[in-house]
Enzyme design. Structure first.
Site, PDB file in Angstrom:
ATOM      1  NE  ARG A  34      42.825  45.676  43.065  1.00 52.00           N
ATOM      2  CZ  ARG A  34      43.065  44.683  43.936  1.00 52.00           C
ATOM      3  NH1 ARG A  34      43.499  43.512  43.520  1.00 52.00           N
ATOM      4  NH2 ARG A  34      42.821  44.875  45.207  1.00 52.00           N
TER       5      ARG A  34
ATOM      6  CG  ASP B  17      39.428  45.164  43.907  1.00 45.92           C
ATOM      7  OD1 ASP B  17      39.511  46.175  44.621  1.00 45.92           O
ATOM      8  OD2 ASP B  17      39.731  44.027  44.303  1.00 45.92           O
TER       9      ASP B  17
ATOM     10  CG  HIS C 166      38.673  44.827  47.730  1.00 43.25           C
ATOM     11  ND1 HIS C 166      39.886  45.335  47.374  1.00 43.25           N
ATOM     12  CD2 HIS C 166      38.895  44.058  48.831  1.00 43.25           C
ATOM     13  CE1 HIS C 166      40.824  44.876  48.214  1.00 43.25           C
ATOM     14  NE2 HIS C 166      40.243  44.112  49.110  1.00 43.25           N
TER      15      HIS C 166
ATOM     16  CG  ASP D   9      38.988  40.125  49.637  1.00 43.23           C
ATOM     17  OD1 ASP D   9      37.957  40.251  48.963  1.00 43.23           O
ATOM     18  OD2 ASP D   9      40.086  40.572  49.261  1.00 43.23           O
ATOM     19  CD  GLU D  10      42.584  42.589  51.767  1.00 46.65           C
ATOM     20  OE1 GLU D  10      43.713  42.536  52.261  1.00 46.65           O
ATOM     21  OE2 GLU D  10      42.385  42.911  50.574  1.00 46.65           O
TER      22      GLU D  10
ATOM     23  CD1 TRP E 202      41.798  35.299  51.684  1.00 48.31           C
ATOM     24  CD2 TRP E 202      43.681  36.480  51.561  1.00 48.31           C
ATOM     25  NE1 TRP E 202      41.558  36.517  52.268  1.00 48.31           N
ATOM     26  CE2 TRP E 202      42.693  37.271  52.208  1.00 48.31           C
ATOM     27  CE3 TRP E 202      44.946  37.032  51.369  1.00 48.31           C
ATOM     28  CZ2 TRP E 202      42.930  38.567  52.662  1.00 48.31           C
ATOM     29  CZ3 TRP E 202      45.191  38.329  51.816  1.00 48.31           C
ATOM     30  CH2 TRP E 202      44.191  39.085  52.459  1.00 48.31           C
TER      31      TRP E 202
ATOM     32  CG  ASP F 161      50.681  39.134  44.501  1.00 50.66           C
ATOM     33  OD1 ASP F 161      50.894  38.020  45.038  1.00 50.66           O
ATOM     34  OD2 ASP F 161      50.033  40.036  45.060  1.00 50.66           O
TER      35      ASP F 161
HETATM   36  C1  ACM Z   1      43.016  38.707  48.956  1.00 54.36           C
HETATM   37  O1  ACM Z   1      44.205  38.499  48.679  1.00 54.36           O
HETATM   38  N1  ACM Z   1      42.623  39.886  49.429  1.00 54.36           N
HETATM   39  C2  ACM Z   1      42.002  37.682  48.802  1.00 54.36           C
END
Ligand code: ACM
Ligand code: ZN
Length: 631
Positions: free
Chosen positions: A119, A148, A225, A277-278, A344, A371
């Site tokens: 990022r 990402d 991602h 993830d996601e 997570w 964060d």
């Molecule tokens: C995450 O925080 N998407 C692993």
């Protein structure tokens, strides 16, 4: 001042340590033994049998890290089974002043920190600087989130566009990049912002990490991602602008295996992190290649299609002698046979993986996501969803919920620093320190040895600042919101509340007791004291007797990131019998440019009443309120 010189400062700062603390305690100096005036090594026994016997009952990994350090006026002696144990003795020595004996070994084998360099890119020198500080508190894994949507950060020879295109973007900051439509740029072009680690950079990082007994774990994110990969090589997406890789196409596996081959050539780590993830998986539902794959493999859902990809990648890694590590979404659709799970989304995924006899690294958001802001959000730089002060990180016990007899599956703990909101290297350090020391101590120390942390870490942190790290200044910490710390005393405290519109099931706080329990909300809406509504608020308080009322007020939280806004208007109605209500007053607020804030809507009242009806009209999305104060 050069960053490594903070060690010297630390030597001057600390006195004798208690056992098993990553930042040793300033306990009583043994006057009879005197203060050492030398740091001379008197003896060093590494791999000798006497110490091996002393540690024989420990797990193998703890035997490797264990050490016995004795400091006398003449100098110091170390016993250890391995060079790593010896190294940890020296880290303790650097933080210690005075004489004493420390027999020490870790609680967990995996003590990690994750840096997201996608990022916002962080270069080789920055990473090496952090390795020095991480090693000083015995962190032994650096997980690099290398890829990402916002940028690919690792040289891959077979796929040059991953770095000539996907490592560069329009927009210096992540926010600018998002605001400008998430476009990539050609390396060297005037609008290009970003960067990547060359293989030579990685070799330098790895050489330092090895000297500091830290394993660097690379993460190559898949299948979600991955927008930047599809942008550079559209043949691996379902569509040209897909955010996910296409598990239906063989080209995807060719690219992933080629990339992983270069990654494994470069990084000796046993674990290779593959993200997982996601992934939105939307495009998979209409992609002919994905549908054909599901048919051919007998896969019933897109979750099983993701699981097919992860399992295939695991076979590839295992065939090359490596282990797959992934975020807890890799449980969905069936966990691949040898995978290790990084939990997570809370601890549930990790606990489920342990039940399935898999190894786990715990990194739950509520304790490990660095964060989040570490102090009052009104004065801190913008964070990503929440408040996580040092003490809360330090209070985490990863073993708390693990079933008895399965503890060996819990490898350890990791702090994660996602970088969407962290544009500068100074800001990265600010978010890391001192909280990584809390993560380190959660990973290293038995709970009974964690006392006095604040004072210990404060000295360590001061030394970091003196050495040129941009750490958060713990001496200026403001701590939780005043209303959270002291509570609120008022006339309606403990009185029953009835709801015309229920609270949202995701944010019940203390249910129907919330708004009159005298407990103020903290800095963040998810703390169990703020009640959330995806509607207007409309509640009635029963004071259980007629009272003179002069004031009714409530504080609302505004946090535009997650869609929490202030009400347009608050109305207060009163009644003697609970049937016939009169409007007693109202309060308005118009926030043109919403920012994080805690705004009191106070209504002066002049009435005698038993019932108070409180209404708040929402402007958009969420309303969050913690207490209705009656005077
Ligand atoms: C995450 O925080 N998407 C692993
Ligand atoms: Zn597809």
């Amino acid at each position: 001042m050069k960053h490594w010189t903070f060690f010297l400062l630390l030597v001057l700062t600390f006195v004798v340590p208690a056992r098993a603390q990553v930042v040793p305690a300033p306990v009583q100096v043994d006057k009879s033994a005197g203060i050492p005036n030398t740091r001379k090594e008197l003896s060093r026994k590494v791999g000798k049998s006497a110490f091996a016997k002393k540690t024989a009952s420990l797990p193998a990994w703890a035997q490797e890290d264990a050490y016995l350090l004795t400091v006398t006026p003449k100098g110091y002696k170390v016993e250890a089974n391995t060079e790593t144990g010896y190294f940890y003795a020296l880290q303790t020595l650097k933080l210690m002043e005075g004489c004493g004996t420390v027999f020490d070994y870790p609680r967990f084998q995996y003590r990690g920190f994750m840096l997201d360099i996608s990022r916002h890119f962080r270069d080789k020198d920055f990473i090496i600087k952090q390795l020095e500080a991480l090693a000083s508190v015995k962190i032994n894994r650096l997980h690099l989130h290398l890829t990402d949507d916002a940028g690919w950060r690792l040289q891959i020879d077979q796929y040059p566009k991953l770095t000539s295109q996907a490592a560069w973007r329009v927009g210096t900051t992540w926010k600018e990049w998002v605001a400008q439509g998430q476009q990539y740029a050609q390396e060297g072009s005037p609008e290009a912002s970003g960067g990547y680690l060359t293989k030579a950079d990685v070799k330098e990082i790895l050489a330092v990490a090895e000297r500091l007994h830290i394993t660097v774990i690379p993460e190559i994110e898949m299948p979600g991602h991955s927008r930047e990969v599809v942008a550079a090589y559209p043949e691996v997406g379902c569509k040209e602008d897909s955010r996910e890789l296409c598990p239906g196409k063989e080209a995807t596996f060719t690219l992933l295996e080629d990339v992983l081959a270069e990654v494994m050539d470069l990084y000796p780590s046993e674990y290779i992190h593959i993200g997982g993830d996601e992934a939105g998986k939307q495009d998979w539902k209409s992609c002919p290649d994905c549908q054909a794959r599901m048919q051919a493999e007998g896969l019933a859902s897109v979750e099983e299609l993701q699981s097919y990809l992860i399992k295939r990648i695991e076979r590839y890694l295992n065939a090359h002698g490596r282990h797959l590590l992934g975020w807890d979404e890799i449980l969905e659709g069936g966990l691949s046979p040898n995978a290790t799970v990084m939990s997570w989304r809370g601890t549930q995924g990790g606990l489920e993986a342990i039940r399935q006899d898999h190894d786990v690294v715990m990194t739950p958001g509520n304790y490990c996501y660095l964060d989040k802001v570490q102090d009052c959000p009104l004065t801190e730089p913008e964070g990503f969803g929440g408040y996580l002060p040092l003490d809360v990180v330090h209070s985490y016990d990863p073993l708390a919920e693990v079933p008895a007899g399965k503890e060996y599956h819990l490898l350890g703990v990791q702090g994660n620093l996602w970088h969407e909101m962290i544009p500068t290297p100074e800001h990265t350090e600010y978010m890391m320190y001192p909280r990584v020391a809390a993560i380190a101590e959660v990973g290293w120390s038995q709970p009974e040895n964690k006392g006095g942390f604040r004072e210990r870490v404060s000295r360590w942190n001061d030394a970091l600042i003196a050495a040129g790290y941009h750490a958060f200044n713990l001496h200026e910490e403001r701590g939780e919101r005043e209303a959270w710390k002291t509570g609120i005393r008022h006339l309606a405290q403990g009185k029953p509340v009835s709801y015309t519109i229920p609270w949202h099931r995701s944010y019940p706080a203390a249910g129907s007791a919330t708004l009159t329990d005298g407990k103020g909300g903290g800095w963040t809406y998810g703390d169990g004291r703020w009640q959330g509504f995806l509607s207007n608020v409309d509640v009635t308080i029963d004071l259980e007797a007629e009272r003179e009322i002069h004031y009714v007020g409530a504080t609302f939280l505004c946090n535009p990131g997650p869609g929490i806004y202030l009400p347009k208007e608050v109305e207060v109605w009163t009644s003697i019998d609970g049937k016939d209500f009169k409007l007693a007053g109202h309060a308005l607020n118009e926030m043109k440019d919403p920012v994080i804030s805690y705004i009191l809507y106070g209504v002066p009242v002049d009435a005698r009443a038993r019932y108070i009806r409180f209404k708040a009209t929402r402007s958009r999305e969420w309303l969050f309120v913690d207490e209705i104060v009656v005077k």
